[in-house]
Motif scaffolding. Structure first.
Motif, mmCIF file in Angstrom:
data_model
loop_
_atom_site.group_PDB
_atom_site.id
_atom_site.type_symbol
_atom_site.label_atom_id
_atom_site.label_comp_id
_atom_site.label_asym_id
_atom_site.label_seq_id
_atom_site.Cartn_x
_atom_site.Cartn_y
_atom_site.Cartn_z
ATOM 1 N N VAL A 172 0.851 -1.191 0.000
ATOM 2 C CA VAL A 172 0.000 0.000 0.000
ATOM 3 C C VAL A 172 0.884 1.237 0.000
ATOM 4 N N LYS A 173 0.802 2.030 -1.058
ATOM 5 C CA LYS A 173 1.525 3.304 -1.046
ATOM 6 C C LYS A 173 0.752 4.280 -0.159
ATOM 7 N N PRO A 174 1.414 4.932 0.802
ATOM 8 C CA PRO A 174 0.679 5.840 1.697
ATOM 9 C C PRO A 174 -0.025 6.960 0.926
ATOM 10 N N THR A 175 -1.115 7.451 1.502
ATOM 11 C CA THR A 175 -1.819 8.586 0.892
ATOM 12 C C THR A 175 -0.957 9.841 1.097
ATOM 13 N N THR A 180 -1.882 4.589 5.762
ATOM 14 C CA THR A 180 -1.590 3.309 5.113
ATOM 15 C C THR A 180 -2.330 2.207 5.861
ATOM 16 N N LYS A 274 9.152 -2.083 1.970
ATOM 17 C CA LYS A 274 9.019 -0.715 2.506
ATOM 18 C C LYS A 274 10.348 -0.134 2.971
#
Ligand code: FAD
Length: 639
Positions: A172-175, A180, A274
């Motif tokens: 999941v790429k952070p917003t 996340t 990550k």
């Protein structure tokens, strides 16, 4: 066992060797009908009569069958066909190795030109583009799935059940504001699950109001809602699901990589975790199940100060007064539950509500939401988001341009604590390097991967499922970015890739529900689509307004009591119900039940002959008699 395998192989051999293959029975009138139709269309076919096999054969033929195919009895072949197609009737027809079905489906395919297209595909569909292959002798995995959401997890676990070596990547790429989440994709973390729980939180608020007229005292006076308590309960549940998914993958023997995947070449992926550590893996087949993420409007301050649904469900602070920008189902659902738990909500709409859904129903949802106190501002387009005061929440100013009814353009602003952008979603295909391996995406449709039956149009060993596909067999205008659709497509695809199955995903009559304060359930055609496909003269619409019994004694519902509504769109020529729409409490539960009937081809007469359960909202669909064309009132009288 060996016999079963031999029969399955024999069925395969017939299908592969004959462009049009009919498994038939000599006495069956439908088999005769379909053969006659093919003959009149001058289409050659090959058929075998299952009732005659292994019994009525001449000695010479029997010897040949024994010699070549063991002794294949018709019944055993039929069993092999049932395993392959889940169809237990004849004729059972394949064209160019694609399963068509029985007599009706084949006649339909003949009429629509599908048979001709399958036999003589247009140049563009004849073969996949020639793509430079890696030319590997062996691969690390039989299957790599990119994306561990609804579709990816279902597909990888199903593939593993065929003893395949499977790896699933999820990252999941952070917003932009750093949110996340864990394994499981959109549905579990930032979609269906937290959304439905927040919807429930808002319904409970309504029940507390209702409680007064049901004799409870003072419940409504204690009506206070804690954002942080709600988030804590929901996030705790989501973490338990993330954990369950990880354990499930491990116990099934699917390799899970918490890494971001991108293509280096058609069978080779680069994985980055990550911490930035990279490695390469290869796969014989690759399924892209990367889903989508919310779009931003591309105005000053949008990513810096605004949030999307990816942030809302785990937001650490109470959002306070919120402006929701957009009119998608995500926009209306979020606006609905925020209002329901007592937050002030305004909705900025560019043009219409719920594009792609039945517009009469969409406007009824808008009316309901306005009646219970939400403010819609139409023709308002945000131009800049400014921070007036930092904080959690802070104070924001959303500048906008609005076209007034007079045609004049007004530039103004609205202050609030939170701006939630819900203006649509885009597939996560941009950073996969798809262009480098010859895969085309449809830029006009959210950068989705072009597929036919979930197989990439460009590369035969690459597949895609779920929210990231631009699927050619999908009916136009139906909302199909849904969890159960991604799951079923993933499971069926794994079966087709790794067993003899030919069963395809059926994208028609997919039921769906919008969880707005009054829920809206739908199956099949919207009124607009039905009119344009069948023509006004060929459809009839039956409808009714009704009062949910449970609301009838609640004074705080007085203004919305009569706003529940249902309609069936019926094809006059066949009496089949082609569109189902209901706006009512619990519409999700109602719609799921009726979806089975719709799938089985229910007619209006079937609905009428179904006995209702009294007193329910769902029973209204079994007693519809007022047609729209009559102009009579749809309001119901009495019980
Ligand atoms: P996803 O579930 O999005 O999974 C894709 C995964 O791949 C993600 O975890 C992503 O981070 C990961 N990924 C992306 N790129 C890479 C990469 N390069 N490498 C590794 N991993 C990658 N549907 C319903 O049926 N009912 C509902 O009520 C409902 N409500 C919703 C409410 C909201 C607010 C939203 C946003 C969606 C809702 N949906 C609902 C839609 C549903 O969530 C999606 O249709 C479903 O999750 C799609 O599944 P998917 O497998 O295609 O993708």
């Amino acid at each position: 066992d060996a016999d079963e395998k031999a029969n399955a192989n024999l069925v395969e051999k017939y299908i592969v060797e004959n462009d049009v293959m009919i498994f038939s029975k000599s006495w069956c009138p439908y088999c005769t009908k379909v053969k006659d139709a093919l003959r009149s269309a001058k289409i050659e076919f090959y058929s075998i009569e299952l009732d005659k096999m292994g019994r009525d054969l001449s000695l010479f033929k029997l010897l040949i069958y024994i010699f070549i195919y063991y002794l294949a009895e018709g019944d055993q072949i039929q069993n092999a066909l049932i395993n392959k197609t889940e169809q237990d009737t004849v004729p059972n027809i394949f064209i160019k190795q694609q399963h068509i079905g029985g007599c009706d489906k084949t006649l339909e395919a003949l009429k629509s030109g599908r048979v001709a297209t399958l036999l003589n595909p247009p140049e563009s569909e004849k073969k996949h583009k020639k793509v430079e292959n890696d030319d590997l002798d062996s691969y690390d995995y039989d299957l790599i799935v990119i994306g561990g959401g609804s579709g990816g997890l279902a597909c990888s676990k199903e593939a593993r059940s065929f003893e395949k070596k499977v790896c699933v990547l999820d990252f999941v790429k952070p917003t932009p504001i750093g949110t996340t989440w864990g394994l499981g994709g959109t549905c579990v973390n930032v979609g269906c699950i937290p959304k439905k729980l927040m919807h429930q939180a808002s319904l409970i608020g309504e029940y507390v109001h209702d409680s007064v007229d049901y004799g409870w005292s003072q419940l409504d006076q204690a009506r206070q809602h804690s954002w942080s308590k709600m988030i804590e309960s929901i996030q705790q549940y989501i973490r338990s699901l993330n954990f369950k998914y990880r354990v499930d993958l491990r116990s099934k023997g699917v390799t899970y990589e918490n890494s971001y995947g991108e293509f280096l070449s058609p069978h080779r992926l680069k994985l980055t975790d990550k911490k930035g550590k990279t490695k390469e893996i290869t796969g014989e087949k690759i399924v892209v199940a990367v889903g989508g993420r919310p779009k931003y409007p591309d105005i000053e301050g949008d990513q810096q100060y605004g949030i999307t649904s990816d942030d809302l469900f785990s937001l650490k602070y109470d959002p306070g007064k919120t402006i929701v920008v957009g009119a998608s189902y995500v926009a209306l659902e979020c606006a609905g539950f925020l209002h329901g738990i007592g937050r002030e909500v305004q909705i900025f709409v560019r043009s219409i509500l719920l594009r792609g859904f039945d517009q009469q129903m969409a406007s009824k949802i808008g009316d309901y939401m306005s009646t219970i106190g939400m403010k819609f501002h139409y023709q308002r387009i945000p131009t800049r988001l400014e921070c007036l005061e930092e904080g959690k929440p802070g104070k924001l100013r959303l500048h906008y341009r609005q076209t007034l009814e007079s045609g004049e353009i007004e530039e103004s602003y609205e202050d609030c604590n939170t701006v939630l952008f819900a203006i649509g979603r885009e597939a996560c295909t941009n950073e996969l390097n798809l262009d480098k391996i010859g895969i085309e995406v449809n830029k006009a449709n959210g950068f989705k991967i072009k597929t036919k039956e979930e197989q990439s149009i460009d590369i035969p060993w690459l597949y895609a499922i779920g929210d990231c596909i631009d699927e050619q067999t999908m009916p136009p205008g139906q909302p199909l970015e849904l969890t159960p659709v991604a799951i079923q497509a993933g499971q069926l695809l794994a079966k087709r890739m790794f067993s003899n199955s030919t069963i395809k995903m059926d994208y028609y009559n997919v039921p769906t529900t919008v969880f707005t304060p009054i829920e809206y359930g739908a199956i099949g055609y919207s009124e607009e689509d039905a009119l344009s496909k069948f023509g006004e003269d060929n459809i009839e619409i039956f409808h009714s307004e009704f009062v949910p019994l449970e609301w009838s004694i609640c004074h705080h519902r007085d203004q919305v009591k009569t706003m529940s509504y249902c309609k069936l769109i019926v094809d006059k020529n066949t009496d089949r119900v082609i569109g189902f729409h209901v706006l009512s409490p619990n519409a999700g539960e109602i719609t799921q039940g009726y979806a089975l009937g719709m799938r089985l081809g229910a007619t209006k007469n079937d609905f009428d002959m179904t006995i209702g359960i009294h007193p329910t909202c769902a029973e209204n669909l079994t007693t519809l008699s007022v047609t729209k064309s009559s102009g009579d009132s749809a309001a119901q009288e009495g019980c």
